[in-house]
Every structure is written in structure tokens, then in C-alpha cells.
Design an enzyme around this catalytic site. Structure first.
Site, PDB file in Angstrom:
ATOM      1  N   VAL A 155      -3.607   6.293 -19.568  1.00 25.76           N
ATOM      2  CA  VAL A 155      -2.641   6.542 -18.508  1.00 25.76           C
ATOM      3  C   VAL A 155      -3.184   7.545 -17.505  1.00 25.76           C
ATOM      4  O   VAL A 155      -3.088   7.368 -16.283  1.00 25.76           O
ATOM      5  CB  VAL A 155      -1.308   7.038 -19.112  1.00 25.76           C
ATOM      6  CG1 VAL A 155      -0.385   7.558 -18.017  1.00 25.76           C
ATOM      7  CG2 VAL A 155      -0.633   5.923 -19.878  1.00 25.76           C
ATOM      8  N   ALA A 156      -3.751   8.647 -18.018  1.00 28.79           N
ATOM      9  CA  ALA A 156      -4.214   9.716 -17.131  1.00 28.79           C
ATOM     10  C   ALA A 156      -5.433   9.304 -16.320  1.00 28.79           C
ATOM     11  O   ALA A 156      -5.652   9.813 -15.222  1.00 28.79           O
ATOM     12  CB  ALA A 156      -4.528  10.964 -17.937  1.00 28.79           C
TER      13      ALA A 156
ATOM     14  N   ASP B 106      -9.371  -6.872  29.179  1.00 24.95           N
ATOM     15  CA  ASP B 106      -9.050  -7.248  30.549  1.00 24.95           C
ATOM     16  C   ASP B 106      -9.497  -6.134  31.491  1.00 24.95           C
ATOM     17  O   ASP B 106      -9.728  -5.002  31.054  1.00 24.95           O
ATOM     18  CB  ASP B 106      -7.539  -7.441  30.717  1.00 24.95           C
ATOM     19  CG  ASP B 106      -7.079  -8.793  30.195  1.00 24.95           C
ATOM     20  OD1 ASP B 106      -7.911  -9.699  30.122  1.00 24.95           O
ATOM     21  OD2 ASP B 106      -5.887  -8.919  29.862  1.00 24.95           O
TER      22      ASP B 106
ATOM     23  N   ASP C 171      -2.226  -9.757  28.458  1.00 22.61           N
ATOM     24  CA  ASP C 171      -0.880  -9.455  28.945  1.00 22.61           C
ATOM     25  C   ASP C 171      -0.068 -10.703  29.282  1.00 22.61           C
ATOM     26  O   ASP C 171       1.154 -10.655  29.329  1.00 22.61           O
ATOM     27  CB  ASP C 171      -0.927  -8.531  30.160  1.00 22.61           C
ATOM     28  CG  ASP C 171      -1.801  -9.084  31.282  1.00 22.61           C
ATOM     29  OD1 ASP C 171      -2.190 -10.268  31.207  1.00 22.61           O
ATOM     30  OD2 ASP C 171      -2.098  -8.336  32.230  1.00 22.61           O
TER      31      ASP C 171
ATOM     32  N   ASP D 249      -2.558 -15.660  27.144  1.00 24.27           N
ATOM     33  CA  ASP D 249      -3.461 -14.845  26.335  1.00 24.27           C
ATOM     34  C   ASP D 249      -3.080 -14.880  24.859  1.00 24.27           C
ATOM     35  O   ASP D 249      -3.852 -14.432  24.003  1.00 24.27           O
ATOM     36  CB  ASP D 249      -3.438 -13.380  26.804  1.00 24.27           C
ATOM     37  CG  ASP D 249      -4.139 -13.193  28.135  1.00 24.27           C
ATOM     38  OD1 ASP D 249      -5.128 -13.917  28.372  1.00 24.27           O
ATOM     39  OD2 ASP D 249      -3.708 -12.346  28.926  1.00 24.27           O
TER      40      ASP D 249
ATOM     41  N   ASN E 246     -10.225  11.741 -12.563  1.00 22.93           N
ATOM     42  CA  ASN E 246      -9.810  11.012 -13.751  1.00 22.93           C
ATOM     43  C   ASN E 246     -10.982  10.702 -14.664  1.00 22.93           C
ATOM     44  O   ASN E 246     -10.837  10.686 -15.893  1.00 22.93           O
ATOM     45  CB  ASN E 246      -9.094   9.731 -13.343  1.00 22.93           C
ATOM     46  CG  ASN E 246      -7.767  10.022 -12.658  1.00 22.93           C
ATOM     47  OD1 ASN E 246      -7.307  11.162 -12.654  1.00 22.93           O
ATOM     48  ND2 ASN E 246      -7.162   9.017 -12.067  1.00 22.93           N
TER      49      ASN E 246
ATOM     50  N   GLU F 202     -11.556  13.608 -16.914  1.00 22.16           N
ATOM     51  CA  GLU F 202     -10.709  13.631 -18.111  1.00 22.16           C
ATOM     52  C   GLU F 202     -11.256  12.690 -19.175  1.00 22.16           C
ATOM     53  O   GLU F 202     -11.268  13.029 -20.370  1.00 22.16           O
ATOM     54  CB  GLU F 202      -9.285  13.255 -17.717  1.00 22.16           C
ATOM     55  CG  GLU F 202      -8.645  14.227 -16.733  1.00 22.16           C
ATOM     56  CD  GLU F 202      -7.455  13.622 -16.011  1.00 22.16           C
ATOM     57  OE1 GLU F 202      -6.738  12.830 -16.635  1.00 22.16           O
ATOM     58  OE2 GLU F 202      -7.246  13.949 -14.824  1.00 22.16           O
TER      59      GLU F 202
ATOM     60  N   ASN G 200      -2.807  15.023 -15.070  1.00 17.64           N
ATOM     61  CA  ASN G 200      -2.554  13.891 -14.188  1.00 17.64           C
ATOM     62  C   ASN G 200      -1.439  14.204 -13.194  1.00 17.64           C
ATOM     63  O   ASN G 200      -1.516  13.868 -12.013  1.00 17.64           O
ATOM     64  CB  ASN G 200      -2.167  12.678 -15.038  1.00 17.64           C
ATOM     65  CG  ASN G 200      -2.275  11.382 -14.275  1.00 17.64           C
ATOM     66  OD1 ASN G 200      -3.240  11.154 -13.567  1.00 17.64           O
ATOM     67  ND2 ASN G 200      -1.276  10.533 -14.406  1.00 17.64           N
TER      68      ASN G 200
ATOM     69  N   ASP H 139      -3.082  15.063  -9.361  1.00 13.63           N
ATOM     70  CA  ASP H 139      -3.229  13.774  -8.682  1.00 13.63           C
ATOM     71  C   ASP H 139      -2.425  13.653  -7.394  1.00 13.63           C
ATOM     72  O   ASP H 139      -2.958  13.257  -6.360  1.00 13.63           O
ATOM     73  CB  ASP H 139      -2.822  12.631  -9.632  1.00 13.63           C
ATOM     74  CG  ASP H 139      -4.000  12.146 -10.461  1.00 13.63           C
ATOM     75  OD1 ASP H 139      -5.028  12.834 -10.469  1.00 13.63           O
ATOM     76  OD2 ASP H 139      -3.881  11.085 -11.095  1.00 13.63           O
TER      77      ASP H 139
END
Length: 969
Positions: A310-311, A357, A666, A670, A732, A735, A773, A777
């Protein structure tokens, strides 16, 4: 194809069960009576407001808002959050196995992490949605109606049944409506019927059951006017329109993911699978090393593995990405560039060609008379734009009284009389109503004393309007003298000269002989060669009381007054923007309908091309096959006299050559090129509604420099995305390496000896991993997402869209940082544990807390190095106050989790002394130093990389930013 059969509106509100015929087969008076509509004055404001309140806004039904409970479930359905919930279940099992004594601290903490992540995700999604909604409100379609007898431009959402809708070329039809009147009206209905050809419209009532595509007396919401003008009474709005009927039949479609979205998804999948694999390996190794045999030990190992998975994966990445893109798009909006889709920013930053243009984008779209040539000589007028400031000069100085002055006064006066424009000062700004070329005469007349005053004494009696066939216009005015009026004519010099028999010389009129005629033609050719638009002015006397009808019969035997040279001056800031684009490796091209000489002159003045550069005209493009066209687009940057199909072919050729193309436009025609381009850019002021709908970006100020500023901002946003990806993934990985190496090297660093015989040895607890985390984070990553420019983003070529945002070199750097974090964390623990590589005498709880703190501080300090892949951390160190705030918050929270008693219990920490804190800080600084040394090696290997010898945004870059910031209101 045709749409579903539908009443179309007038039947709405009728008696239950009553179904009236379609408006296309009903007479206009009948519909007007039923809708209580006035074909001349329209509805009153009060009545329109009442009908709007009754029927609701003229909008297709939006998707119902997602309930809060579903949005919360969406946050919890994330696979990574599911892992957290599994961790909660495992921790509860461990708590029950151990006797259910006290509070299940691990389960409570992990559940709190789930809640906090869900809340953060909801808040970030809401911010992104609000930003997109605010931008959408800036690009809403408008319609012109008659309300209370006055022409009004209102949001199309405010149209009601019975409104009198005014239609003109370039308009997007705002609602279903029955035509009341039309002149040469043609409407493109491909969005409704699938027919690609424009449909000619006529208010004549149809008979019988007519298919939708053949209802020529109706116009429908969502279609586009490509020619002519018309009036129509609105018969249906919102979901009662034909477009609404189709919307009811269609399921919501998913938009194709952008390269950035696909890249983030790829990174997430790859990282998720990798980390889950690592987590499994860590669990197996931990179980083997610790000889796990009991259920509590097995639960601890499972909890560690799930927490590590998870972390290690930044589950908040999509939400952070949305917020960063939304904030960046808001910055662009403040710079007058409205990006309609968040992820288009990435493509904008990768643009390699800008095809622009000329008129209004590269130039001011303020036609200015700069030269006047008469029989007695030539004068130059200073000043640009519509402010009537400037002087009239000859080669010898200011213009003095004499024949030349008289002739110039008559030319400018005549051009002002044969004129339908108006120039007025409004709130300190001079504005034009009418054709800009005609307005140029009015402005020039005010620069020559006495001219404008003389013009004001004439009264206009009639006119013969300009047409493309005649190439001229005439005005009947008086007084021109006793018993006479005058016919004043202006137009194309060659056409006008053929109708002249005399020329004005001072106060005299002399015959226009062959020599004088040749001299006039030479002057016209010379001015045209200097890229001026030329117009001639002539007049003749006519009897007083001449009928205003049939003036064309009097357009002969004219007296030639002179020729003017008109130019549209370049915007002063564009040259600097072009230079910056070229420095950034972005090629600038000009695609215009103007004369090639004019196009090359303007392109040369702006630095788009050199003085001898060629220009390719539309007819030449017609003769090129696709291969030769690709070769031409590689070498030629100026295209003149082009039609819309030519622009589309040029865009296709550039894309086939691998370019990411931004195109401006424009006009209605176009729209195909804008939709085909990677970034279609519509003009916000001069652009039609159809063009704005086709584009991905709208220029609120119609200024080319805004495009370059947007490219720069797009690159900054992509760099910010890379910054927070670099930071999140590196941290991460730190870790992951800490836990994995800590389990493998548990004996070497003293972890095994410090643990009890029956305990599972792990370097970090599951709750500590989750805390890291949570603390490191979100806030720092968000702060990096709005980080100012560090590297010189405009000092390198565009990033190819095929190039991954997270490339091999970035992965290598992240692995290096992650491994370094893991090693210094374990060394910190070893320093305080007895029996390891380094002597120590503290308990496992203290040593683990010191390592835990070192890892948190290392990640928080590394955020400054993550701001650039090569530049030093000290560059712009104090430029981002949000970053310092995020780091300060993280340090404060870490101090709390170490020293607050109830947090110590929840996260398994122990109080640290000054020495422990000093070692933790030193370990964190060691990570930053190692990364800075690695970047120094990169800079020495390749001196061209950003960050070498201050190659970042230094003095020149600041000057460029000041140049672009001049556009801000």
C-alpha cells in the site's frame, strides 16, 4: 441519415395528448401567433425571463450529479485502498488472536489512513471539477436575438421559445427555430443529419411529411451557419430540440485517454505489480528468516507485506494529477488562454509547430494608412492603430500647405465619405464599427488638420455598395458646390483607374493622359511590392438631386485623386514571442489569405523567416501531391492566398512528418483544420462560435504571444508532473528498500539480536509505513505540482509525444534515491542497535524510531532535489512557499508522532534524544547530498543539459517572462 421524428416545440404546453404538426409545415403567422412572438421587436425582457423560468435553460440534460455516498465508494474501490482494508482485517485478526486486549491500535490507525485518503481524494476531485466548470463558463456559446426591439447578444442557454433569433455567417445555431426571413442562408447540419454539404435555407413553408435533412425552412440547435443571414423564431429549446432527441437515445461515451493518462495508468500498473511482487518476496523472506510458526507471527508478516504494498504505490496520484492540471489550466486562463480539456495541456507543451493566421493574431487587426500617393508626390503618416495620433510627413519633413497637401486632403476626405465605418472613443479606447480598412481612412483624416472637419460638412444622399464583382463602392454626397453634388468612389486602383478620365493636381483637374496613367500604375505596383494593401480614390460632380438609385451608371468619367497604402501593423510583442518559440525548438508558420508579398514582409518583420524566404500560394499547393507537399512544408514557413482546404492539407502534411501541430483559426471554414490539429486554437474575439466549439484552446485576446506563453506553461505543467512523480516514486522505493533490505540484513545490522526470541523482526512496523505514506506523499507532492520553473523549459526542443514522461534515466535516478534512502535508514538503526556493524546500546523501539524518523526526514528534504533532474537543489530554493509549508508540516507531524504519548502507542514509537535527532537529520542530508553528486556527474557528462553553469531560467528568461506578462490586464 435523419434524426428522430419530433414535434420541435410549438406543441409544448398544449393540451394533454394534442400533437401539432412539425413547425416546418406550418405557416409563419400561425407559429408567431401561437408563440405570442413579435417578428419585428422580439420578446420583452420580462416575458423572456418568465418563459425561461417556466421552461428552464436551453441546455441538454446533464448527467445527474453523483451522490456523495457513491463518490465515497469510488474512493474505496481503488485496488490500493482495498489493500488497506485487507490490512485492517488482518490487524483485527491479530488483535483477536492476541486476546482482544485494549484498543486495536493498528486497525484504528490504518482505518484512519483510509478515511483521510478518501477525504483528500474527494476534496481534490472537487477542486478539479470546479476548475473545469469555471473554464467551461468562459467558453459558453452565445446567440444574437431581438429583445424589446434591440439587438442583444445573450448566452444561448437563455434562449426561450418565441425569441427572434438573428443568424449570420459563423454563428452556431442556439435552438431549433422556424425561419422568418433569409438571404443566401446556408447551414451545415452534419452534426445532426450526417450530411457533409451545407443546406440552402428558405422560409417558404413546406408541405407533407418532410425528412429532417430536407426541412429547409428550419434551423436546428448545434448546427452552423456557413453563409448568409437570416431571422428565425425559436420553436424549441433544451431537450425538446432535435439535438435533445438524439441525446436521449445516446448512452454516455467514454473519451479516449490522452497520452498522459495512458502513461500514468501504465506507471500505476507496472509499479503496482512490481511492488506486490516485492511485498510477496518480503513476506516469504521474513517468514523464513524469522522461522514463523504461530498464527500471530503469520498475521504480523501478512500485515507487513500488505502495508508495504500500500505504502509503495502512490494511490493519490490520479487526484493529485487532476489538481495540478486544473491549477495549471487556471494559470493559462489568467494569461488569456482558455484550455477546454485538462489533459490537452500535455499536448500543448509538446507542440513542435505553430501554424498561425496573420490578421489579428500576428498583427493588430487595426488597418492603418501609412502612404498616400497623388499627382504631386507622396506622404507618410505616422502612428498605428485606431487612435488618431500621428503626423503627415514628406521626405523633407512635415507636410506644408500647397498642391500636395490639397491632394492628400481630398484623398483622405474622399475615402472617408465613401465609407460605412465609424470610429469612436469609448472608455479611453478607440474602437471601430464596420470594416477595418474603411476605418483606416477615418483615422488618417483626423491626422491631417482640417480634413475631418471638412468631411463633416457633407451630407450623404445615397450609395452604391461594394461587391466582390465591382471591387469598388460609391457615395452620393452634398454640397460639392453651387448646384452640384458629388459622387465619391473608392476601390481597387486598377479597376478605378479604368473609369477615370482626369486627375486632380492641386486645385485643378487635368486630363489623364497615358503618361499620368502609367505613373499611377507604377505607384500602385511599388506600394504593392512593399506589401501595402492599395486603394484608389476618385470623384465626379453630378447634378443636384441625382437619384440615389442607379448610381452605378454615374461611375465613369471620374477624376482620379490618388492611391493609399494600407497596412496591418504587427503586434509589438509578437517578435519577442517568435524568438522565444524558435529558441524552444518550436517552428512558427504563417498561413494567410493575404498577398504573398504582404505575408513575407510581415513574417520577415516578426522573425518568422529571413528576408529572402519564399512564400507558397494556394494555387501552387493544389499542384503538389502528398509527398511533395511534405517536402514543401519542411522548408517553407509562409503560405499565402490559401483556402481552408489548403490549411487542412498543410496540417495533415506536418502531422505525417511527425510534428505536434497547433493551428489558429477564426472562421467557420477553419473548423476542419482546428479539429484535425493536435491543438486547435480559436480566436476569442474575432472567432466564430463554430470555431470555438471545434478548438481545444481559445485565445481570449487573439494574440500570438499568448500561444507561446501557453506552450511555456504547458511545458512547466509537464515538468511539475515529472517532479511529483520523481518525488513520489523515489520516496516509495525508499520504503520498499528499507523493509526488504532490513529483513534480509536483519542479522548484520543487529535487528535479530535486539528482538525477543518469539518476535518477528521487521525494520518498520506496518503502521509506521502507512504514516510515512500519509505524511510525505500528499502535501509535498501537491506543492511540487505548482512549483515555479526551475529548468529552462524553453531552452530545449519539444518533448516528443512518444517519449515516456518517466523514462529510463528517470527510473535510474529514482532507484538510486530509493536505495540510498533504504541504506541510510538501516545505517541509522544500526548505529543505535547493539550487535550490528556499528556499536550501539539503545532498545529496538528507539533505534526503529530513529530509522523511521530518518526516512521521513530524508523524503521531506529530498523534495527540494526532486524539483529538477539535473539542476541543483539550491536553484530557486525559496521560490515555492507551499513546498516549505508542506515540509514544515511534515516535520511537525513527525515530531508529534515521536513525542506525543498516545501517538507513540498507536505507531510503536519511542521518544528520541538530541543525538538521535541529529543522526536522523544527518542521514536525511546524506540522501540529498548523494543525489546532488549524481546530478553533478550528469551535468559534467553533458554540458548541454539544463542546470549546467546556470543554464536555467536566468536573466534572459526573466526578460522573456516580463515580455509575455505585458499582455496581462
Amino acid at each position: 441519415m435523419t434524426g428522430p421524428a419530433r414535434d420541435g416545440g410549438p406543441s409544448a404546453g398544449s393540451a394533454a395528448g394534442a400533437v401539432r404538426p412539425d413547425p416546418s409545415v406550418r405557416a409563419v403567422p400561425e407559429i408567431l401567433h401561437e408563440l405570442d412572438a413579435d417578428p419585428a421587436g422580439g420578446l420583452s425582457d420580462a416575458e423572456a425571463a418568465r418563459r425561461l423560468a417556466r421552461d428552464g435553460p436551453n441546455e441538454l440534460r446533464a448527467r445527474p450529479p453523483v451522490p456523495l455516498w457513491r463518490r465515497i465508494l469510488a474512493q474505496l474501490r481503488d485496488p490500493l485502498v482495498s489493500l488497506l482494508l485487507v490490512a485492517v482485517a488482518i490487524s483485527l485478526v491479530a488483535w483477536l488472536v492476541e486476546g482482544a486486549a485494549g484498543i486495536p491500535a493498528d486497525a484504528v490507525v490504518i482505518a484512519a489512513v483510509v478515511v483521510v485518503n478518501a477525504v483528500l481524494g474527494l476534496v481534490q476531485e472537487s477542486r478539479a471539477e470546479n476548475a473545469v466548470a469555471a473554464l467551461a463558463s468562459m467558453t459558453r456559446a452565445t446567440s444574437t436575438v431581438v429583445r424589446g426591439g434591440r439587438h442583444r447578444t445573450i448566452p444561448s442557454a437563455e434562449l426561450v421559445r418565441g425569441d427572434l433569433l438573428l443568424l449570420a455567417e459563423g454563428d452556431a445555431v442556439g435552438a431549433d427555430a422556424r425561419l422568418v426571413g433569409a438571404t443566401a442562408l446556408r447551414v451545415l447540419e452534419a452534426s445532426l443529419t450526417g450530411e457533409s454539404a451545407a443546406v440552402a435555407k428558405d422560409p417558404v413553408t413546406l408541405e407533407g411529411d418532410v425528412p429532417l435533412g430536407d426541412r429547409t425552412d428550419m434551423v436546428y440547435k448545434g448546427t452552423a451557419v456557413v453563409q448568409g443571414v437570416g431571422r428565425a423564431v425559436v420553436t424549441a429549446t433544451g431537450m425538446d430540440t432535435q439535438m435533445g432527441a438524439i441525446a436521449e437515445l445516446l448512452d454516455a461515451t467514454q473519451e479516449e485517454a490522452t497520452p498522459l493518462q495512458r502513461e500514468i495508468a501504465f506507471v500505476g500498473r507496472w509499479l503496482g505489480l512490481t511492488v506486490i511482487g516485492i511485498a510477496v518476496v518480503v513476506m516469504v523472506v521474513t517468514a523464513l528468516v524469522n522461522q514463523v510458526s504461530t498464527l500471530p507471527e503469520l498475521v504480523t508478516v501478512l500485515l507487513l507485506g500488505v502495508s508495504l504494498a500500500v505504502a509503495a504505490v502512490p494511490e493519490g496520484l490520479p487526484a493529485i494529477l487532476s489538481v495540478v492540471l486544473a491549477v495549471g489550466v487556471q494559470h493559462l486562463a489568467r494569461r488569456h488562454a482558455v484550455v477546454k480539456k485538462l489533459h490537452s495541456v500535455e499536448t500543448l507543451g509538446s507542440a513542435s509547430v505553430i501554424a498561425s493566421d496573420k490578421t489579428g493574431t500576428l498583427t493588430r487587426n487595426e488597418m492603418t494608412v501609412e502612404r498616400v500617393v497623388t499627382a504631386s508626390g507622396e506622404v507618410r503618416l505616422t502612428g498605428v492603430g485606431y487612435r488618431p495620433d500621428g503626423d503627415v510627413l514628406t521626405s523633407g519633413g512635415p507636410l506644408s500647405d500647397g498642391d500636395l497637401a490639397q491632394e492628400v486632403r481630398m484623398v483622405l476626405g474622399g475615402g472617408s465619405l465613401a465609407n460605412d465605418a465609424r470610429v469612436a472613443e469609448e472608455d479611453g479606447r478607440w474602437t471601430v464599427h464596420g470594416d477595418p480598412t474603411e476605418a483606416a481612412f477615418l483615422v488618417a483624416a483626423r491626422k491631417l488638420a482640417g480634413t475631418a472637419e471638412r468631411v463633416a460638412t457633407f451630407e450623404r444622399r445615397g450609395e452604391a455598395p461594394f461587391t466582390s464583382e465591382r471591387k469598388m463602392m460609391s457615395a452620393l454626397v452634398d454640397p460639392a458646390g453651387p448646384g452640384t453634388w458629388a459622387l465619391v468612389t473608392k476601390g481597387a486602383p486598377d479597376v478605378l483607374l479604368d473609369r477615370c478620365t482626369a486627375v486632380q493636381v492641386g486645385n485643378d483637374v487635368v486630363p489623364l493622359d497615358a503618361a499620368r496613367r502609367a505613373a499611377v500604375l507604377d505607384d500602385v505596383e511599388r506600394l504593392s511590392g512593399q506589401a501595402y494593401r492599395t486603394l484608389g480614390v476618385a470623384y465626379r460632380r453630378v447634378p443636384e438631386g441625382t437619384a440615389p438609385d442607379g448610381l452605378e451608371a454615374h461611375e465613369s468619367g471620374l477624376v482620379h485623386l490618388g492611391v493609399v497604402g494600407i497596412t496591418d501593423p504587427p503586434r509589438p510583442e509578437v517578435a519577442g514571442a517568435v524568438e522565444q518559440a524558435h529558441r524552444a525548438g518550436v517552428r512558427v508558420m504563417m498561413i494567410t489569405g493575404d498577398h504573398p508579398a504582404t505575408a513575407v514582409r510581415v513574417a520577415g518583420e516578426l522573425g518568422i523567416v529571413g528576408p529572402d524566404a519564399p512564400a507558397v500560394a494556394g494555387p501552387e499547393l493544389d499542384r503538389l501531391d502528398p509527398d511533395r507537399l511534405r517536402e514543401t512544408t519542411r522548408d517553407v514557413s509562409v503560405y499565402a492566398r490559401v483556402a481552408p482546404q489548403h490549411k487542412l492539407r498543410i496540417v495533415d502534411a506536418l502531422q505525417a512528418d511527425g510534428h505536434v501541430v497547433a493551428v489558429t483559426g477564426d472562421g467557420v471554414n477553419d473548423a476542419p483544420a482546428l479539429k484535425t490539429a493536435d491543438i486547435g486554437i480559436a480566436m476569442g474575439i474575432m472567432g466564430t462560435e463554430v470555431t470555438k466549439e471545434s478548438a481545444r484552446m481559445i485565445l481570449a485576446d487573439d494574440n500570438f504571444a499568448t500561444i507561446v506563453a501557453a506552450v511555456r506553461q504547458g511545458r512547466v505543467i509537464v515538468e511539475d508532473i515529472k517532479k511529483f512523480l520523481r518525488y513520489l516514486l523515489s520516496s516509495n522505493m525508499g520504503e520498499v528498500f528499507t523493509v526488504f533490505l532490513g529483513v534480509v540484513l536483519a542479522g548484520a545490522i543487529g535487528l535479530t539480536g535486539a528482538a525477543a526470541q518469539d518476535a518477528v523482526v521487521v525494520p518498520l512496523l506496518a503502521t509506521q509505513i502507512l504514516w510515512i505514506n500519509l505524511v510525505t506523499d500528499t502535501a509535498p507532492a501537491l506543492a511540487l505540482g505548482v512549483d515555479p520553473e526551475v529548468d529552462d523549459v524553453m531552452g530545449r526542443p519539444p518533448r516528443p509525444v512518444s517519449e515516456r514522461i518517466v523514462g529510463r534515466r528517470m527510473w535510474t535516478g529514482m532507484l538510486f534515491v530509493g536505495l540510498t534512502m533504504g541504506l541510510v535508514t538501516l545505517l541509522t538503526m544500526d548505529m543505535f542497535l547493539p550487535g550490528g556493524l556499528l556499536p550501539g546500546h539503545d532498545s529496538l523501539a528507539v533505534a526503529r524510531t530513529a530509522g523511521f524518523t530518518a526516512l521521513v526526514l530524508a523524503q521531506l528534504l529530498y523534495v527540494f532535489s526532486a524539483r529538477s533532474e539535473t539542476a541543483g537543489a539550491w536553484r530557486g530554493l525559496f521560490a515555492n512557499r507551499w513546498l516549505w509549508g508542506a515540509v514544515g508540516l511534515g516535520v511537525g507531524l513527525q515530531a508529534a508522532v515521536v513525542h506525543v504519548p498516545f501517538l507513540q502507542t498507536a505507531f510503536g514509537t519511542a521518544p528520541l534524544g538530541p543525538v538521535h535527532w541529529a543522526v536522523a537529520v544527518a542521514a536525511a542530508l546524506a540522501v540529498v547530498c548523494a543525489e546532488e553528486l549524481r546530478k553533478l556527474v550528469l551535468r559534467r557528462r553533458d554540458p548541454r543539459r539544463p542546470g549546467r553553469h546556470g543554464a536555467g531560467p536566468g536573466r534572459r528568461n526573466r526578460q522573456e517572462r516580463r515580455l509575455l506578462s505585458d499582455q496581462r490586464p
